[in-house]
Structure formats: C-alpha cells, structure tokens
Design an enzyme around this catalytic site. Structure first.
Site, PDB file in Angstrom:
ATOM      1  N   HIS A   1       0.822  -1.206   0.000  1.00 35.98           N
ATOM      2  CA  HIS A   1       0.000   0.000   0.000  1.00 35.98           C
ATOM      3  C   HIS A   1       0.854   1.252   0.000  1.00 35.98           C
ATOM      4  O   HIS A   1       2.052   1.231   0.263  1.00 35.98           O
ATOM      5  CB  HIS A   1      -0.955   0.004   1.209  1.00 35.98           C
ATOM      6  CG  HIS A   1      -0.296   0.389   2.491  1.00 35.98           C
ATOM      7  ND1 HIS A   1      -0.278   1.685   2.965  1.00 35.98           N
ATOM      8  CD2 HIS A   1       0.376  -0.352   3.409  1.00 35.98           C
ATOM      9  CE1 HIS A   1       0.362   1.714   4.128  1.00 35.98           C
ATOM     10  NE2 HIS A   1       0.777   0.490   4.414  1.00 35.98           N
ATOM     11  N   CYS A   2       0.191   2.348  -0.351  1.00 32.29           N
ATOM     12  CA  CYS A   2       0.729   3.693  -0.150  1.00 32.29           C
ATOM     13  C   CYS A   2      -0.422   4.449   0.503  1.00 32.29           C
ATOM     14  O   CYS A   2      -1.001   3.927   1.453  1.00 32.29           O
ATOM     15  CB  CYS A   2       1.261   4.289  -1.460  1.00 32.29           C
ATOM     16  SG  CYS A   2       0.214   4.051  -2.908  1.00 32.29           S
ATOM     17  N   ILE A   3      -0.778   5.605   0.018  1.00 30.83           N
ATOM     18  CA  ILE A   3      -1.940   6.285   0.602  1.00 30.83           C
ATOM     19  C   ILE A   3      -3.220   5.835  -0.107  1.00 30.83           C
ATOM     20  O   ILE A   3      -4.153   5.337   0.523  1.00 30.83           O
ATOM     21  CB  ILE A   3      -1.782   7.824   0.537  1.00 30.83           C
ATOM     22  CG1 ILE A   3      -0.520   8.277   1.288  1.00 30.83           C
ATOM     23  CG2 ILE A   3      -3.026   8.504   1.116  1.00 30.83           C
ATOM     24  CD1 ILE A   3      -0.485   7.935   2.770  1.00 30.83           C
TER      25      ILE A   3
END
Length: 184
Positions: free
Chosen positions: A120-122
């Site tokens: 994930h990232c944001i």
C-alpha cells in the site's frame, strides 16, 4: 524520454499511460492483483482486522513515515511482517533504488506457506503499483507492458510518469541482461 523496444514497437511513458487509461475499474480499498498479492489503500493498512480477514501475513508500506500512514513493526505486532519504504509520489523521487528490496520482500513472503502480501501507499494507485510491477518484472520475469496490462485488469492503478520512466529503465536493463544470459 525513457523508452524501450518491445515486441510491438516502441514502449514509452505515453504508451504505458494509454494502457493504464484502458482500465475501467473503480478504485476500491483493496484488490488481489496477483495470487496472494494485494494492493490497497492506507485505510485497509491501518485495519488489522481487515488484513487478517484477507489472510495477509506481510505488509509493504510504500508511504512509510508519510502523514496519515501509520506503520511500523510495533503497530503490526507479531501478526504481520512489516517493511516500510519512505517514498514520495513525486516527479523527482527515485523509487527505483527500492525495486529490488521490495521485490525480494514480496517474493520471500509469497514463498512462505500461506504467505500473503498487502502492498500500500496512501491511495494504492502509484507508489504501491510501481513496486508490484517491479516485483513482477524482477521475480516473475514479466515484461513491463504485460505487467501493466495484468494490473489494469485487476485494479485501478496509475503510477506517475516519473515512476513509469524508472520502470521502463528497469525493463530495458532486464532485457539487456536476459539477452546476454538467457537463464537469468
């Protein structure tokens, strides 16, 4: 402009963006993009119950230390193995220095019995998808075009142009190496 010669002609960032634009999927919190490999957003990453329901064993955070992105081994405890990369989703950030580390983390996790990885990232759109593409290229021997085509069938992803250029360079490097030593 970075480009590499593919089987169907010149591959460059514009061609990759054209492929990315073919995606008709809505952006969802999490999607399985490869067997036992998920891309998602920070809300899912911070929901340990949701991760357990998915069967996730490993978390790769491409937005480590970014505002709104809680994540370290203490947060995940013994239930998950955590790896964080403090990447910016920008036109200047060199994410390529993390391609091999991320690919190794994902590969090692997926080799474990019942191993499942959440990247994930944001938003789960640019940084995380770039690292998953690097994994597919480095560990699954997939060409960049095929990797992008695979991802857009499973998740609404869109690496920024800078990351696409870095992936194009990786694709070119891997093809040069494979021409010199086909068993790699």
């Amino acid at each position: 402009m970075t480009s590499t010669r593919g089987k169907r002609g010149l591959l460059d960032t514009r061609e990759l963006e054209r492929i990315l634009d073919t995606c008709t999927l809505d952006l969802t919190p999490v999607d399985e993009v490869w067997p036992n490999l998920f891309i998602g957003n920070v809300a899912i990453a911070q929901n340990r119950t949701a991760l357990k329901k998915l069967g996730v064993t490993h978390v790769l955070n491409a937005a480590h230390t970014k505002q709104g992105s809680i994540g370290d081994q203490d947060f995940y405890g013994e239930a998950f193995v955590y790896h964080g990369i403090a990447a910016d989703d920008s036109s200047k950030f060199d994410l390529s220095v993390y391609f091999r580390t991320a690919a190794d983390f994902i590969h090692k996790a997926l080799k474990k019995k019942d191993g499942k990885v959440f990247v994930h990232c944001i938003m789960g759109v640019s940084r995380s998808s770039t690292l998953v593409l690097a994994y597919l290229m480095l560990k699954r021997r997939m060409r960049l075009r095929a990797g992008v085509e695979t991802l857009v069938q499973r998740r609404a992803v869109y690496p920024n142009r800078n990351f696409l250029s870095q992936l194009l360079e990786l694709d070119a490097q891997l093809q040069r190496k494979r021409r010199l030593c086909p068993i790699l």
